[in-house]
Design an enzyme around this catalytic site. Structure first.
Site, PDB file in Angstrom:
ATOM      1  N   LYS A 185      45.929  13.663 -55.897  1.00 27.52           N
ATOM      2  CA  LYS A 185      44.715  13.619 -56.745  1.00 27.52           C
ATOM      3  C   LYS A 185      44.197  12.186 -56.791  1.00 27.52           C
ATOM      4  O   LYS A 185      44.933  11.228 -56.515  1.00 27.52           O
ATOM      5  CB  LYS A 185      45.012  14.106 -58.172  1.00 27.52           C
ATOM      6  CG  LYS A 185      46.093  13.316 -58.954  1.00 27.52           C
ATOM      7  CD  LYS A 185      45.631  12.063 -59.661  1.00 27.52           C
ATOM      8  CE  LYS A 185      46.767  11.332 -60.384  1.00 27.52           C
ATOM      9  NZ  LYS A 185      46.488   9.948 -60.722  1.00 27.52           N
TER      10      LYS A 185
ATOM     11  N   ASP B  17      50.667  14.350 -65.470  1.00 22.07           N
ATOM     12  CA  ASP B  17      49.704  14.861 -64.479  1.00 22.07           C
ATOM     13  C   ASP B  17      50.099  16.216 -63.891  1.00 22.07           C
ATOM     14  O   ASP B  17      49.354  16.777 -63.086  1.00 22.07           O
ATOM     15  CB  ASP B  17      49.570  13.867 -63.304  1.00 22.07           C
ATOM     16  CG  ASP B  17      48.978  12.538 -63.728  1.00 22.07           C
ATOM     17  OD1 ASP B  17      48.384  12.473 -64.825  1.00 22.07           O
ATOM     18  OD2 ASP B  17      49.114  11.565 -62.977  1.00 22.07           O
TER      19      ASP B  17
HETATM   20  P1  ATP Z   1      52.614   8.353 -61.947  1.00 22.66           P
HETATM   21  O1  ATP Z   1      52.747   9.840 -62.105  1.00 22.66           O
HETATM   22  O2  ATP Z   1      53.732   7.576 -62.579  1.00 22.66           O
HETATM   23  O3  ATP Z   1      51.247   7.822 -62.243  1.00 22.66           O
HETATM   24  P2  ATP Z   1      52.043   7.811 -59.140  1.00 22.66           P
HETATM   25  O4  ATP Z   1      51.062   8.884 -58.921  1.00 22.66           O
HETATM   26  O5  ATP Z   1      51.535   6.421 -59.177  1.00 22.66           O
HETATM   27  O6  ATP Z   1      52.914   8.109 -60.409  1.00 22.66           O
HETATM   28  P3  ATP Z   1      54.256   8.873 -57.577  1.00 22.66           P
HETATM   29  O7  ATP Z   1      54.176   8.890 -56.102  1.00 22.66           O
HETATM   30  O8  ATP Z   1      54.198  10.164 -58.292  1.00 22.66           O
HETATM   31  O9  ATP Z   1      53.150   7.845 -58.042  1.00 22.66           O
HETATM   32  O10 ATP Z   1      55.610   8.096 -57.938  1.00 22.66           O
HETATM   33  C1  ATP Z   1      55.925   7.506 -59.163  1.00 22.66           C
HETATM   34  C2  ATP Z   1      57.441   7.263 -59.214  1.00 22.66           C
HETATM   35  O11 ATP Z   1      58.085   8.519 -59.402  1.00 22.66           O
HETATM   36  C3  ATP Z   1      58.018   6.694 -57.931  1.00 22.66           C
HETATM   37  O12 ATP Z   1      58.198   5.311 -58.036  1.00 22.66           O
HETATM   38  C4  ATP Z   1      59.356   7.413 -57.745  1.00 22.66           C
HETATM   39  O13 ATP Z   1      60.444   6.592 -58.051  1.00 22.66           O
HETATM   40  C5  ATP Z   1      59.353   8.556 -58.756  1.00 22.66           C
HETATM   41  N1  ATP Z   1      59.470   9.915 -58.160  1.00 22.66           N
HETATM   42  C6  ATP Z   1      60.229  10.903 -58.621  1.00 22.66           C
HETATM   43  N2  ATP Z   1      60.071  12.016 -57.902  1.00 22.66           N
HETATM   44  C7  ATP Z   1      59.197  11.752 -56.930  1.00 22.66           C
HETATM   45  C8  ATP Z   1      58.624  12.526 -55.874  1.00 22.66           C
HETATM   46  N3  ATP Z   1      58.950  13.801 -55.681  1.00 22.66           N
HETATM   47  N4  ATP Z   1      57.741  11.914 -55.063  1.00 22.66           N
HETATM   48  C9  ATP Z   1      57.404  10.612 -55.287  1.00 22.66           C
HETATM   49  N5  ATP Z   1      57.914   9.847 -56.263  1.00 22.66           N
HETATM   50  C10 ATP Z   1      58.800  10.403 -57.092  1.00 22.66           C
END
Ligand code: ATP
Length: 286
Positions: A11, A137
């Site tokens: 997203k 989210d």
């Molecule tokens: P947020 O939901 O915190 O805003 P984001 O969209 O910036 O996150 P994500 O790729 O969802 O980024 O990753 C956030 C953190 O979640 C990563 O640093 C990782 O350690 C952890 N994490 C846990 N599960 C997953 C997953 N399935 N895929 C990616 N990251 C994950």
């Protein structure tokens, strides 16, 4: 059916306004989510072990029980006393910790996928309740809509319909950002955004990319730039190279811009490659 394979989309946030800090430490926000066609692949396969096993080769994805895929499967197992096991294999393509919601999307699709694989027959209402327990989210991805307004921590979803697909370029700097760190740097007194969410919704419904470009905004941008000083210079460089109103998604570090077509996105990316230390994607509303 002993296995299923799912596409887990990313997203972006076209609008993100931070309203206030709550007693529980989280912030109330108002955001517009747009689902885009950048996907991870998740394979769910029944196992005979009554165990959740998680496999992923991407170096930045946690392999232990802090992974959101594991957490989603475990929540279902605990909540509904399920004595079944699953092997979860994740192929990660959505950049990690870039504000693109990859982990949340993975959690949502594991919930929905296991609902089918384990024949749980859980309603959308129950899935949404579980989603809210897993992260801010996750509910957006369970709603399975292309556009939605998120309120509260982002988990109260109000779906938007009648909006035509949009094209974007996505610029993802090699350095990533942790969401809690960005919120920690946020100074609410400095967020002086005046754009009302309804104006943006109106522009979305009119399908006016030029008007929309003027309205996209994100209150976390200043805090994200404090955590990653290079972010502002990338934004400025993008502007200098003719990119229209670049804005960060979520808490960054991904930056997006609206374009009129796939062709425009591809031409722009061709021009930007080698000029910036980043990955580039041409993406569309999904
Ligand atoms: P947020 O939901 O915190 O805003 P984001 O969209 O910036 O996150 P994500 O790729 O969802 O980024 O990753 C956030 C953190 O979640 C990563 O640093 C990782 O350690 C952890 N994490 C846990 N599960 C997953 C997953 N399935 N895929 C990616 N990251 C994950």
């Amino acid at each position: 059916m002993s296995s299923i394979t799912l596409k887990s989309p990313a997203k972006i946030n076209l609008y993100l306004r931070v309203l206030n800090k709550r007693k529980d430490g989280f912030h109330n926000i108002e955001t517009i989510f747009e689902r885009i066609n950048l996907f991870d692949t998740i394979k769910l396969k029944k196992n005979a072990l009554n165990e959740i096993r998680f496999f992923c080769e991407h170096p930045d994805v946690p392999k232990n029980n802090s992974n959101l895929c594991f957490k989603a499967a475990n929540l279902l197992k605990k909540e509904f006393s399920i004595d079944k096991g699953v092997d979860i294999t994740l192929i990660k393509r959505i950049p990690v910790a870039a504000g693109l919601g990859g982990g949340s999307s993975n959690a949502a699709f594991v919930l929905m996928g296991l609902n089918n694989l384990w024949h749980l027959r859980l309603s959308k209402k129950i899935l949404l309740r579980l989603a809210k327990e897993l992260g801010s989210d996750v509910a957006f991805f369970v709603s399975q809509k292309s556009f939605a307004v998120g309120r509260g921590r982002g988990e109260r979803i109000f779906c938007l319909s009648g909006i035509k697909p949009l094209w974007h370029i996505l610029v993802v700097p090699y350095q990533r950002l942790s969401t809690p760190r960005v919120y920690h740097k946020l100074n609410l007194k400095l967020t002086k955004n005046k754009v009302n969410v309804n104006i943006l919704i109106h522009a979305l419904k009119k399908n006016s990319a030029s008007l929309l470009s003027k309205l996209v905004m994100n209150d976390l941008e200043e805090a994200a730039s404090k955590c990653l000083p290079g972010l502002l210079s990338i934004k400025e460089k993008l502007k200098g190279l003719g990119v229209r109103s670049p804005a960060i998604s979520g808490s960054g570090s991904a930056i997006f811009s609206l374009v009129n077509s796939r062709k425009e996105a591809q031409l722009l990316i061709k021009r930007l490659k080698n000029k910036l230390a980043a990955d580039f994607f041409a993406v569309k509303t999904y």
